[in-house]
Each structure stands twice: as C-alpha cells, then as structure tokens.
Design an enzyme around this catalytic site. Structure first.
Site, PDB file in Angstrom:
ATOM      1  N   HIS A 198       9.946   2.681  76.908  1.00 38.90           N
ATOM      2  CA  HIS A 198      11.327   2.404  76.535  1.00 38.90           C
ATOM      3  C   HIS A 198      12.374   1.826  77.463  1.00 38.90           C
ATOM      4  O   HIS A 198      12.237   2.473  78.789  1.00 38.90           O
ATOM      5  CB  HIS A 198      11.965   3.570  75.836  1.00 38.90           C
TER       6      HIS A 198
ATOM      7  N   ASP B 193      15.208   2.587  77.998  1.00 39.34           N
ATOM      8  CA  ASP B 193      16.071   3.757  78.484  1.00 39.34           C
ATOM      9  C   ASP B 193      15.439   4.350  79.523  1.00 39.34           C
ATOM     10  O   ASP B 193      16.085   5.452  80.028  1.00 39.34           O
ATOM     11  CB  ASP B 193      16.596   4.553  77.196  1.00 39.34           C
TER      12      ASP B 193
ATOM     13  N   CYS C 113      16.556  10.424  75.773  1.00 37.87           N
ATOM     14  CA  CYS C 113      15.702  10.584  74.641  1.00 37.87           C
ATOM     15  C   CYS C 113      15.811  11.686  73.482  1.00 37.87           C
ATOM     16  O   CYS C 113      15.471  11.647  72.302  1.00 37.87           O
ATOM     17  CB  CYS C 113      14.281  10.739  75.386  1.00 37.87           C
TER      18      CYS C 113
ATOM     19  N   ASP D  44      14.953   8.427  69.271  1.00 39.42           N
ATOM     20  CA  ASP D  44      13.719   7.608  68.740  1.00 39.42           C
ATOM     21  C   ASP D  44      13.692   7.388  67.518  1.00 39.42           C
ATOM     22  O   ASP D  44      13.380   6.251  67.126  1.00 39.42           O
ATOM     23  CB  ASP D  44      12.470   8.249  69.405  1.00 39.42           C
TER      24      ASP D  44
END
Ligand SMILES: *[C@@H]1O[C@H](CO)[C@@H](O)[C@H](O)[C@H]1NC(C)=O
Ligand SMILES: *[C@@H]1O[C@H](CO)[C@@H](O)[C@H](O)[C@H]1NC(C)=O
Ligand SMILES: *[C@@H]1O[C@H](CO)[C@@H](O)[C@H](O)[C@H]1NC(C)=O
Length: 692
Positions: free
Chosen positions: A499, A501, A674, A378
């Site tokens: 997000h 992802d 992440c 991130d």
C-alpha cells in the site's frame, strides 16, 4: 403592374421589423402549395423557410407576400427594390419568416403568397394559418442552483468558471434507513427528500390552451443514456400541494417519464405554464461513460392519418454526472472511524484522546460488524459528490471484501450518505485493492497546470513486470474516469502488503504549497542511528523495554550488512516513487520531509515491511498527527525517533502524538493509518470550475 399594386395593399407594419437572417435562429422548411390553405405550428425562437420557386405553380413569374403584423419576413435573394409589392420569382427565391410573440388562439396569424403569371395575372394563392407557441426545456445551466429560463448554453457543457452546463448527481444514497437500498435502484420517488438528490428540469410552454389537433410534445433520451439517468415528472404542475398529500399519493404524484425501458414519452402541453421534472443520475462516469447525458424534447407534427408524425422542433439539455471526489489530509476532519476488536482496547483509549483533541466525531465499528477485521482504512475510501443544488458524502467500497465487507453498506449508507463500489468480474482481487493503497494529494500546480482538487495516488506493479500485483482494472478505470483528480500510479508492489500509505503521506503546512510530502526513508534512519553511535550511544536499544520484540543494539543494527542491503533496496524503491511524485505533483526538495524509518525484506517473498512501527502511516487530524509509537533507542530517557519526528514536524505547527499500536497493528503488518479512516469536509472549490 399598376393593377396589382392596387389589389395587394400591404400595410406598412408588415415590413420586416428586424432583418430575420440577422438573428441566427434555427430554420425549418415549410411546405406551401398554391391553391391550398394549410396551417403551421410555429415555435418561438425559430424561423420558417419557404422555397417559393418549388411551391410556385408552373408559369409563375412573380409573387407577393402578405401577412399579419405579428409576422416578420424577409425575401432572398434580397430584391433590388424591396419596396415593390411584387417581386420577380427566381430559382433561389426564398421566404424567411419569424414571429416574436406567442398566439393567444390557434390560427392567430396568417401569411399568404400570391403568384403571378407573365401578364401579372394571379395564378395561385397559398395561405398558411399560423399558431405560435413557446417551448423551452430548462435546467440550471449557469450552476447557481436555480433553473433559469432558456439559457442559450443549456444544450452543451463546458468546464471552468466561465463554463456552463447542468449537473446531475448519482442518486446513490438511501432515503430509507430501515429498508436500505440505493435510491437509484428504486424506480420511484418515495420521499420528498429524495427529490433534493435529483436535478430539476422545467418544461416551460406558452401559447393557446391546446396544441392544434394531432401535434404532440415528446421527451426522449437515447439508449445508452437510458442506463444512466431516469426522469420523473411532478403531476399537477408546480403547485405546492404535494406537501399535503405526502404519503398517500406520493408515488402517483411523481410518475417515471423516461427510464431504461421507456426512451420516449409524450408529455402534456397545457398552454402557458410549467411542468416540473426531476432527473436522477444512475451511473458514475466510467470507462464507457464520459459523464455527459442529453434529454431532448420534440414537437411532433401530424402528417395525415396512417403516417407517423415528424419532429419539427427539438430542444435539448445536457447534464454532466458529478464525479466522485476524494479528500486529502489537508481538509478538516469531520468524523474518524476505527474498529473495536478483541485486543485493542488500550489502543482505542489513546486513539479516542487524540480524536477528542481534534474536535471531531469518533465512530467505533464494533465486533459484530467488523468480525475481527481491524483494517478500517482498507475497506472504504470516503469522498463526496457535489452539485449547485445538493452535496453529500459517498463511500467507495473496496472489492477487498474481508470481514468488514458489510460495514460500508449496512452502516454508512443512509439518507444523504451515498455508496458506490466496483467489483471485478474476471480479475483476481489482491492486497493492492485495499484502500490504504488509494490516497489523494492536496491541491497542486504542475508546470502551470492546476489540480485544485489534488491528484489521486494509487500503487501498482512496476511497469516493467508482467506478473506483479496491481490494483484491479475496474477500480482503476473508475478512478481515472472521474477526471477531476487525475491519478498518479506509484510502485507499491515491493511491499508485502503493497500500500502507498506504508511509505508516504501528506501533512498540512503554513507555508510553501500548504503541505509537505512525508516519505519513509531508510537513509534518514541510518543517518540518525550512525549519529547515535558516533555520540557514544551505540549500546542504546531499538525496542527497548518492549516485551513483544527482541531489543537490538544500535551497534548491532548498524553492523548487519544484510539489513543494510535490504534497506538500500527499499530506499531505491521509495526514491523511484519520490521522483514520480516530484514530477507529477510539481514538488521541490523543500516540499518533502524524509522520516527515519527502516524496513525488513522477507526472504521468502523478497518484499518489504516496516521494521519498527512505520511512523509515516499516521492519521492526520488538522494539526494533530496520530503517529505509531516507534519504540526507538533512548537517550536521556527520550526516544530519539520521537524526538527526530518532533524536530521535523513541530516547526510546521504540528503536534506529534505517539500512539502505541505495536501489538495490535504493527505486528499484523499495519499501523494507525491502516487501522482508521477519516471523513473530511469537502473542498470549497467547485469541481465544475476546473479548467480542462
Ligand atoms: C386552424 O386552421 C386550420 C386550417 O388551416 C383548421 O383546420 C383548424 O380547424 C383551425 N383551427 C382553429 C382552432 O380555428
Ligand atoms: C447518446 O447520447 C450521449 C450524450 O448524451 C452520447 O454521448 C452517446 O454517444 C449517444 N449514444 C448513442 C448510441 O447515440
Ligand atoms: C498496472 O496498472 C498500471 C496503471 O494503470 C498499468 O500501467 C500497468 O500496465 C498494470 N500492470 C499490470 C501488470 O497489469
């Protein structure tokens, strides 16, 4: 007539060698005055234009021209009999002339125009002494890493393999390891290695040792470009001597020529020779900057004392600042980054095995630097910048700025490792500004339009709401301005973390488009769980044997209507994105694989998070996939979710490696992806070869 013919003997070689106007040369108007001797500096590759009628004495009816053999000239309008020594003077009478060799000395060539009256008597003679010099400001406009001579296309920029135009890098690395600072923030060249990050520019001149008195060469840029580039000069021409007196006089060796407070500066003329310049890029393309900059070089002519000089010749070169480029999962991994925090040593051990199997470097960011922030994905996005002469990785630092905030600058920035960031001034930073929300697709072709570097993917609020969370404008503007990976905005605000992802990724594939899009799919999960129930495994448990989660029977999971509704909603959100991705990436159903993943929607926020470890949030290292271990129901001791993943992905030659991230990532609303980051090899494809 006869009399004059005798007087004006025109040697045969003065006949124009080539019709001057056939050469499409830049023209300059020259003032001539009957009865005066003047001198003119002539630049190779141009032509001079004399308005004969304007400079003729009153009463002149005809004229003749005489000149040195070095001069080629032409009269317009074209005389009906060009062999006559004198020509009638008409209103449009113009003399065009050019020269194609430089002078060894000043005033080497001469040209005179004689004017005759009614009775062919001589009224006046205008004489001009000519000195020819060659001037060319040169760059690598053909993009082969070498500064060629006077490329005819150097003054413009064109995309594509048949395109042209020089390239500039933003000098955003730091040559100094201990005293870190972006090189572009220093208004000096401190190391030889710093020159590699700049684009060479050469001023090539030829002619007499000195310019005639009062003439000057001036290099200049405009105000807006002065914020985007800086120009240095190497003192002492192209000699290699600077290698010898490296440190002592280094800064003096490379004085700044142009910068934000010097928009124009005289540069020396040294006869026949070369002057080396180095152009440094200071800013990436952005909302207010399309990436093109121009450097000009002008020759100034003195008029007389008390008057400013006037430019009589300008040569210009155009550069495009190289864009920042992201690297998709299909590119070879080089270095994997992960954080070490208090509670993740077990995770780190299995992660390390995974990285070792993939033959890439693993870099651990330790607690003193990460201060407990484990979300390596991130804080940064790895990319690179590329030019024919130099290429290096550049990290884009997210405005997220949590405890990992100092890592990109303090650890990553260094020699040949660049750094760039965008910080909003008056916008609030949200979770959508984390770079788990910034991904890039592999190369695609969409309706005949090719994206050889793929397309950037970000997540934003639904276009129909005006109160959702969005990725901040400055970051979005930056991404769009890079142009070569035209972004796609997906809808990710439906997730608690928000997000992209969390519901999508790409894996390499040996067939079709060279990759598959993987999407999280509650429907696929329901289908799998229903199959279990049907086959008599309704009493198998999700989270079986896990201490940190309450195991739940497949039967109970399937009979929970609220949970089913939540997952219908989630599937709807993902399907919306699926349609966008299919359209914007030109995908077919066969290019997409649905992974069995369930979500839970929080009542308070009405936003979702993965119910069990979100397997799509994987790290892709070549053929090895590091997948969050899902702890699914077991049949014959085998996790059915893992088995399903294997059956979906192994046929593509991929290895599924399940990593337990439950306690240290999943419960904190993130997973393997992440918690890690990958620097990859750049594309072989050169961005400037894109067609636009
Ligand atoms: C060239 O000619 C001009 C006059 O046209 C004169 O002023 C100048 O001194 C000459 N230069 C040289 C080097 O002879
Ligand atoms: C300065 O030059 C650049 C191209 O190099 C051009 O895009 C820009 O419009 C110019 N700015 C001004 C103020 O003329
Ligand atoms: C969020 O960003 C997208 C993509 O740039 C834009 O279309 C949309 O208007 C933005 N929404 C809000 C609420 O600012």
């Amino acid at each position: 007539m006869q009399r004059i013919q005798k007087e004006v003997v025109i040697p045969p070689q003065i006949k124009p060698k080539a019709p001057v106007s056939d050469l499409n040369l830049p023209q300059r108007t020259l003032q001539l005055e009957g009865g005066r001797v003047c001198n003119a500096l002539f630049v190779l590759g141009t032509q001079l234009n004399v308005n004969l009628f304007r400079s003729a004495p009153p009463g002149a009816k005809s004229f003749s021209v005489q000149c040195s053999p070095t001069v080629q000239y032409k009269i317009e309008p074209r005389p009906s009999d060009g062999s006559l020594p004198t020509q009638p003077l008409v209103k449009m009478s113009t003399l065009l002339f050019t020269m194609d060799t430089v002078s060894k000395q000043a005033n080497e060539s001469k040209l005179s125009v004689r004017y005759y009256g009614e009775k062919t008597e001589v009224l006046a003679t205008a004489i001009v002494h000519l000195t020819t010099i060659g001037i060319s400001l040169d760059v690598d406009a053909d993009r082969d890493g070498v500064v060629e001579k006077n490329n005819p296309n150097k003054g413009s920029w064109k995309w594509g393999p048949k395109g042209h135009g020089a390239i500039l890098l933003v000098n955003c690395d730091s040559e100094s390891v201990y005293n870190k600072q972006l090189d572009l923030e220093r208004e000096e060249v401190t190391k030889v290695s710093d020159l590699k990050d700049m684009s060479r520019m050469i001023l090539r001149t030829s002619g007499p040792d000195q310019l005639p008195k009062g003439y000057k060469l001036v290099m200049h840029i405009n105000k807006s470009d002065s914020e985007r580039i800086r120009v240095f000069r190497r003192q002492g021409g192209t000699s290699q001597s600077f290698f010898n007196n490296l440190l002592k006089n280094f800064i003096r060796e490379f004085p700044v020529v142009l910068s934000h407070d010097v928009l124009s500066r005289e540069v020396p003329y040294k006869g026949t020779g070369e002057l080396d310049f180095y152009v440094e890029g200071l800013r990436f393309p952005d909302r207010d900057f399309d990436g093109l900059v121009t450097v000009s070089l002008s020759l100034l002519e003195p008029c007389s004392q008390d008057f400013p000089e006037t430019p009589i010749f300008t040569d210009k070169v155009v550069f495009r600042v190289a864009p920042w480029i992201m690297t998709p999962n299909t590119l070879k991994p080089v270095e994997v980054f992960v954080c070490s925090v208090k509670d993740n040593s077990k995770f780190l051990r299995s992660f390390k095995d995974l990285v070792a199997r993939s033959a890439c470097k693993m870099t651990v960011c330790y607690e003193y630097m990460n201060r407990g922030d484990r979300w390596m994905q991130d804080e940064v996005e790895f990319g690179y910048i590329d030019s024919p002469h130099q290429r290096f990785p550049v990290v884009l630092d997210s405005p997220r700025d949590r405890e990992l905030q100092d890592f990109p600058y303090n650890v990553l920035l260094g020699p040949d490792f660049g750094y760039v960031t965008r910080e909003p001034q008056d916008e609030e930073v949200s979770s959508l500004d984390s770079f788990g929300n910034l991904e890039v697709s592999p190369p695609v072709t969409v309706n005949g339009k090719s994206y050889p570097l793929g397309r950037i993917i970000i997540g934003v609020a639904f276009p129909t709401t005006d109160h959702g969370r969005n990725m901040t404008r400055v970051v979005q503007d930056f991404l769009w301005a890079q142009k070569v990976q035209e972004p796609i905005a997906l809808y990710s605000d439906w997730l608690i973390v928000g997000h992209v992802d969390e519901f999508m990724t790409f894996v390499p594939a040996p067939d079709r488009k060279g990759f598959r899009l993987l999407l999280a799919s509650p429907d696929a999960a329901y289908k799998l769980f229903r199959g279990l129930q049907k086959n008599g495994f309704g009493k198998a448990k999700q989270f079986d044997g896990l201490e940190l989660a309450e195991p739940i029977l497949v039967d109970d999971l399937l009979s929970d209507e609220t949970f089913r509704d939540e997952n219908r909603y989630v599937q709807g959100c993902i399907d919306w994105n699926r349609d966008v991705l299919k359209r914007e990436l030109g995908l077919e159903e066969e290019d997409i694989i649905d992974l069995p993943i369930l979500f839970k929607v929080s009542e308070r926020e009405m936003r979702a998070a993965a119910f069990y470890p979100d397997m799509v949030n994987m790290i892709v290292l070549g053929k090895n996939l590091g997948i969050p271990k899902p702890f699914g129901p077991k049949v014959n001791g085998q996790c059915v979710l893992e088995a399903e993943m294997r059956s979906l992905l192994e046929p593509l030659g991929l290895n599924c490696i399940f990593v337990d991230d439950f306690a240290t990532y999943h419960l904190k609303l993130g997973e393997v992806h992440c918690g890690s980051n990958v620097r990859r090899e750049p594309f072989e494809f050169k961005w400037w070869n894109m067609e636009h």
